[in-house]
Design a protein around this motif. Structure first.
Motif, PDB file in Angstrom:
ATOM      1  N   PHE A  14     -14.268  -3.893   2.738  1.00  0.00           N
ATOM      2  CA  PHE A  14     -14.375  -3.647   4.321  1.00  0.00           C
ATOM      3  C   PHE A  14     -12.945  -3.932   5.004  1.00  0.00           C
ATOM      4  N   LYS A  15     -12.647  -3.676   5.830  1.00  0.00           N
ATOM      5  CA  LYS A  15     -11.030  -3.515   6.711  1.00  0.00           C
ATOM      6  C   LYS A  15     -11.663  -4.778   7.111  1.00  0.00           C
ATOM      7  N   THR A  16     -10.122  -4.781   6.833  1.00  0.00           N
ATOM      8  CA  THR A  16      -9.683  -6.683   7.346  1.00  0.00           C
ATOM      9  C   THR A  16      -8.967  -7.093   8.254  1.00  0.00           C
ATOM     10  N   HIS A  17      -8.231  -5.649   8.767  1.00  0.00           N
ATOM     11  CA  HIS A  17      -6.928  -5.617   9.865  1.00  0.00           C
ATOM     12  C   HIS A  17      -6.836  -4.603  10.784  1.00  0.00           C
ATOM     13  N   GLU A  18      -7.177  -4.909  12.101  1.00  0.00           N
ATOM     14  CA  GLU A  18      -6.998  -3.569  13.225  1.00  0.00           C
ATOM     15  C   GLU A  18      -5.621  -3.278  14.168  1.00  0.00           C
ATOM     16  N   ILE A  19      -5.600  -5.013  14.079  1.00  0.00           N
ATOM     17  CA  ILE A  19      -3.780  -5.111  14.607  1.00  0.00           C
ATOM     18  C   ILE A  19      -2.910  -4.693  13.171  1.00  0.00           C
ATOM     19  N   ARG A  20      -2.865  -5.672  12.933  1.00  0.00           N
ATOM     20  CA  ARG A  20      -1.854  -6.190  11.553  1.00  0.00           C
ATOM     21  C   ARG A  20      -1.796  -4.627  10.518  1.00  0.00           C
ATOM     22  N   ARG A  21      -0.697  -4.102  10.444  1.00  0.00           N
ATOM     23  CA  ARG A  21      -0.292  -2.858  10.290  1.00  0.00           C
ATOM     24  C   ARG A  21      -0.179  -3.143   8.015  1.00  0.00           C
ATOM     25  N   THR A  22      -1.643  -3.188   6.914  1.00  0.00           N
ATOM     26  CA  THR A  22      -0.834  -3.007   6.012  1.00  0.00           C
ATOM     27  C   THR A  22      -1.591  -2.046   5.312  1.00  0.00           C
ATOM     28  N   PHE A  43       7.584  -4.923 -14.289  1.00  0.00           N
ATOM     29  CA  PHE A  43       6.468  -3.522 -13.617  1.00  0.00           C
ATOM     30  C   PHE A  43       8.038  -3.493 -12.425  1.00  0.00           C
ATOM     31  N   MET A  44       7.847  -2.670 -11.745  1.00  0.00           N
ATOM     32  CA  MET A  44       9.160  -2.067 -10.852  1.00  0.00           C
ATOM     33  C   MET A  44       8.551  -0.646 -10.174  1.00  0.00           C
ATOM     34  N   ARG A  45       8.084  -1.156  -8.596  1.00  0.00           N
ATOM     35  CA  ARG A  45       8.418   0.622  -8.042  1.00  0.00           C
ATOM     36  C   ARG A  45       9.076  -0.311  -6.368  1.00  0.00           C
ATOM     37  N   ARG A  46       9.055   0.868  -6.148  1.00  0.00           N
ATOM     38  CA  ARG A  46      10.031   1.536  -4.929  1.00  0.00           C
ATOM     39  C   ARG A  46       9.163   0.813  -3.311  1.00  0.00           C
ATOM     40  N   VAL A  47       9.145   0.862  -2.123  1.00  0.00           N
ATOM     41  CA  VAL A  47       8.523  -0.212  -1.416  1.00  0.00           C
ATOM     42  C   VAL A  47       9.296   0.828  -0.036  1.00  0.00           C
ATOM     43  N   GLU A  48       8.435   1.466   0.694  1.00  0.00           N
ATOM     44  CA  GLU A  48       9.666   1.947   1.867  1.00  0.00           C
ATOM     45  C   GLU A  48       8.186   0.893   2.907  1.00  0.00           C
ATOM     46  N   VAL A  49       9.704   0.462   3.285  1.00  0.00           N
ATOM     47  CA  VAL A  49       9.229  -0.623   5.043  1.00  0.00           C
ATOM     48  C   VAL A  49       8.971   0.300   5.662  1.00  0.00           C
ATOM     49  N   LYS A  50       8.320  -0.225   7.105  1.00  0.00           N
ATOM     50  CA  LYS A  50       8.319   0.866   7.288  1.00  0.00           C
ATOM     51  C   LYS A  50       8.582   0.564   8.992  1.00  0.00           C
ATOM     52  N   GLU A  51       7.981  -0.918   9.011  1.00  0.00           N
ATOM     53  CA  GLU A  51       8.464  -2.212  10.232  1.00  0.00           C
ATOM     54  C   GLU A  51      10.181  -3.021  10.022  1.00  0.00           C
ATOM     55  N   GLU A  52      10.703  -2.754  10.960  1.00  0.00           N
ATOM     56  CA  GLU A  52      11.651  -4.141  11.054  1.00  0.00           C
ATOM     57  C   GLU A  52      10.916  -5.363  11.165  1.00  0.00           C
ATOM     58  N   ARG A  99      -4.906  -7.197 -10.372  1.00  0.00           N
ATOM     59  CA  ARG A  99      -6.244  -6.791  -9.104  1.00  0.00           C
ATOM     60  C   ARG A  99      -4.752  -6.582  -8.042  1.00  0.00           C
ATOM     61  N   PRO A 100      -5.862  -5.547  -7.321  1.00  0.00           N
ATOM     62  CA  PRO A 100      -4.290  -5.013  -5.702  1.00  0.00           C
ATOM     63  C   PRO A 100      -3.458  -5.992  -5.441  1.00  0.00           C
ATOM     64  N   VAL A 101      -2.344  -5.149  -5.011  1.00  0.00           N
ATOM     65  CA  VAL A 101      -1.223  -5.519  -4.751  1.00  0.00           C
ATOM     66  C   VAL A 101      -1.598  -4.830  -2.756  1.00  0.00           C
ATOM     67  N   GLU A 102      -0.655  -5.931  -1.773  1.00  0.00           N
ATOM     68  CA  GLU A 102      -1.060  -5.255  -0.847  1.00  0.00           C
ATOM     69  C   GLU A 102       0.229  -5.865   0.297  1.00  0.00           C
ATOM     70  N   LEU A 103       0.592  -4.780   1.070  1.00  0.00           N
ATOM     71  CA  LEU A 103       1.591  -5.559   1.845  1.00  0.00           C
ATOM     72  C   LEU A 103       1.291  -5.300   2.877  1.00  0.00           C
ATOM     73  N   ALA A 104       2.271  -6.712   3.969  1.00  0.00           N
ATOM     74  CA  ALA A 104       1.490  -6.525   5.649  1.00  0.00           C
ATOM     75  C   ALA A 104       3.020  -6.303   6.434  1.00  0.00           C
ATOM     76  N   TYR A 105       2.825  -6.679   7.225  1.00  0.00           N
ATOM     77  CA  TYR A 105       3.407  -6.442   8.575  1.00  0.00           C
ATOM     78  C   TYR A 105       3.271  -7.798   9.681  1.00  0.00           C
ATOM     79  N   ILE A 106       3.778  -9.058   8.987  1.00  0.00           N
ATOM     80  CA  ILE A 106       2.938  -9.750   9.928  1.00  0.00           C
ATOM     81  C   ILE A 106       4.361 -10.349  11.311  1.00  0.00           C
ATOM     82  N   PRO A 107       3.525 -10.801  12.026  1.00  0.00           N
ATOM     83  CA  PRO A 107       4.698 -11.804  13.218  1.00  0.00           C
ATOM     84  C   PRO A 107       4.999 -13.245  12.514  1.00  0.00           C
ATOM     85  N   ASP A 108       5.355 -13.965  13.560  1.00  0.00           N
ATOM     86  CA  ASP A 108       6.119 -14.874  13.018  1.00  0.00           C
ATOM     87  C   ASP A 108       5.042 -16.075  13.532  1.00  0.00           C
TER      88      ASP A 108
END
Ligand code: ADA
Length: 581
Positions: A5-13, A60-69, A145-154
């Motif tokens: 199920f969807k775990t975030h509506e605000i946090r971008r993942t 293992f290697m992959r490029r990751v585009e960070v979309k938010e500073e 198992r999956p890998v997830e990237l998330a943008y998080i605040p302080d």
């Protein structure tokens, strides 16, 4: 897909799946000269051509585009099994254990292209590894198992726990809610301050806002000790949810619990958990769910498949569940480690009872004295309980399958670990599977006594007599009067091997033994649950399990590819009959 199920509506993942580059660094067992591959993640290296028997180190290697500073959090839900993580060439984490998720927080990231690398080793390593050892299952190599990237605040929401509490007087549910806020920057004790922070909780159509300032708070707030590395706070409250319906066996009702963190008038972070309302109690020999007796019946299951290793696609998980349900099961035991969250999500949805257990199998006292045993078990227990806490399907925590529960040293290991688990989660019963027949000394530590028994396979005592004798002895121990689950029983059969004389390893013989075991066990009042060993054949370590044909543990009722053996129909007939009682 990271969760069901969807775990975030605000946090971008974002899931970091798809094709990664993989290079073999060193190792043995490869029958190919090729060193570099593009491989699908999640996945096991052993699924690639010529690497089925590989043991060693991969890059293992992959490029990751960070979309938010800003701050980025990576969650690895499972990497097997000794792992180093590098970000833009710098080492940012080490991890041990294929079956526990871990996080890496990367402060102050620039927008744009970055490089994520992992060096993963599945070599046996006696110095470091107390739990991944040559065993009756395989320790694969891979980002499994999956890998997830998330943008998080302080400060961000680390976890949310919901404990269902039955209100006897009003005959309805309350939700005990705990939210941990963490300070990702570690070391800025004031970051939870400010007069304008609040948490918004939404459950069963109710929405409520709670202030969480240091000065003035609603509900109960505990600030963790900022001087010794505790960098967070835990907020606690109880919500009344009279309209909540109960989660029942094979009749699941689930709700979304939405938690949002607010600073001023801005929502800065959120987390959504999916929860179910049920309570588990032990009364004498009875296991009760929502006040009614349940009889967990099902299988032990390894996460294993000849094509995918331990990295089963979610479609295969769902198919496994369809087969379990077809056979009349209502329960599964996650032998011998915490499972993929997506499988647990499915169990929540189907209403399947889960016995989840920590990672360990068959360790003797000497192995339990390994210098890393305690710390590796403690990490596994903590991650299992705190991260899997909200799955309503999990009705019991298990630990240390068939370890040295007959010695005083072993007893203290069990005791420490149960104490840790009960402190993290007092709401669920605990157990362990014992094979220390007539000599176990640790039953005083559990809520449910569980025994692994193999009459008809490893010895010839009739199954009824074997468990009657065991029961008589259990009644002389601290396990007296507690529920007894037969947590493993079964027999081997090589798929497709048929024999008129019904010799050992034939499908016919497996069916005979299973019938005899099931008829004997299900007919005894003192048995409170049954788990057949096992659902599917699984790959074993050929280094030690030399008596296993095809390098598999062949006690599956389906083979590795999930093709049914003769015993499938027998189990189905008996389990379905039992379910109707
Ligand atoms: C034990 C053990 C299982 C498996 C089984 C067997 O009970 O817990 O992992 O090895 O025996 O097949 O013998």
């Amino acid at each position: 897909m990271v969760r069901g199920f969807k775990t975030h509506e605000i946090r971008r993942t974002e899931e970091l799946g798809g094709l990664w580059e993989m290079e073999i660094l060193e190792g043995s067992g490869a029958v190919t000269q090729q060193k570099e591959f593009s491989m699908m993640i999640p996945g096991c290296v052993q699924s690639l051509p010529g690497l089925g028997n590989f043991r060693g180190k991969c890059h293992f290697m992959r490029r990751v585009e960070v979309k938010e500073e800003g701050r980025v959090k990576l969650t690895f839900f499972g990497v097997s099994f000794l792992t180093e993580v590098f970000w833009d060439g710098e080492k940012v984490a080490d991890h041990y254990n294929a079956y526990t998720e871990f996080e890496v927080i990367l402060p102050r990231q620039k927008r744009g292209d970055h490089c994520l690398e992992l060096v993963v080793d599945n070599s046996w390593n006696e110095e470091i590894s107390a739990l991944h050892i040559p065993n009756d299952y395989q320790s694969y190599n891979g980002i499994t198992r999956p890998v997830e990237l998330a943008y998080i605040p302080d400060s961000y929401i680390d976890w949310v726990h919901m404990t269902p509490v039955w209100n006897e007087t009003l005959n309805c549910w309350n939700a005990g809610i705990e939210v941990r806020l963490a300070d990702a920057d570690c070391g800025r004790p004031d970051s939870f301050g400010g007069p304008d922070r609040s948490l918004i909780l939404e459950l069963c159509g109710k929405r409520k806002e709670y202030r969480i300032d240091k000065e003035e708070t609603d509900g109960d707030v505990e600030f963790e000790n900022e001087n010794d590395g505790g960098r967070g706070l835990v907020f606690k409250t109880v919500m009344e949810v009279p309209e909540a319906r109960s989660w029942e066996v094979l009749r699941s009702t689930l709700y979304l619990l939405k938690v949002q963190l607010k600073a001023g008038d801005r929502i800065t972070d959120d987390r959504i958990e999916r929860v179910g309302f049920r309570r588990v109690e032990i009364k004498g020999r009875k296991i009760l769910l929502n006040g009614r007796r349940i009889f967990p019946q099902g299988f032990c299951r390894h996460e294993d498949h000849p094509e995918y290793g331990c990295a089963l696609p979610v479609e295969e998980m769902a198919r496994d569940i369809a087969l379990l349900l077809d056979m009349g099961c209502n329960s599964v035991r996650t032998t011998h480690y915490p499972n993929d969250r997506r499988f647990l999500d499915l169990c929540d949805e189907y209403g399947i009872l889960v016995w989840e257990e920590n990672h360990a199998r068959g360790l003797n006292e000497e192995q339990m004295r390994h210098r890393n045993f305690d710390v590796q078990c403690a990490e596994c227990n903590e991650v299992m309980v705190t991260r899997h806490y909200n799955h309503p399907s999990i009705y019991v925590w298990g630990i240390l399958n068939e370890c040295a529960s007959e010695t005083s040293y072993g007893y203290h290991c069990y005791e420490r670990q149960f104490r840790q688990i009960k402190a993290l989660d007092p709401s669920r019963p605990v157990t362990f599977s014992s094979c220390r027949n007539f000599k176990d000394i640790s039953f005083g530590l559990v809520d449910i006594v569980s025994m692994n028994v193999y009459p008809g396979w490893y010895h010839d005592t009739p199954p009824g007599k074997w468990v009657d004798d065991l029961m008589e002895w259990i009644e002389t121990t601290e396990g007296a009067g507690k529920p007894l689950i037969l947590s493993e029983f079964g027999a081997g059969a090589v798929y497709g091997f048929h024999d008129y004389s019904r010799v050992k390893w034939s499908e016919e013989r497996q069916e005979d033994i299973l019938r005899a075991q099931l008829e004997a066990f299900l007919g005894r009042d003192y048995v409170s649950g049954t788990y057949i060993w096992q659902f599917c054949d699984n790959r074993v370590s050929e280094e030690i399990m030399r008596q296993r044909p095809n390098t598999r543990n062949n006690k599956g009722i389906v083979d590795g590819y999930r093709r049914p053996k003769l015993a499938y129909a027998a189990v189905k007939e008996i389990y379905q009959r039992q379910q109707k009682l």
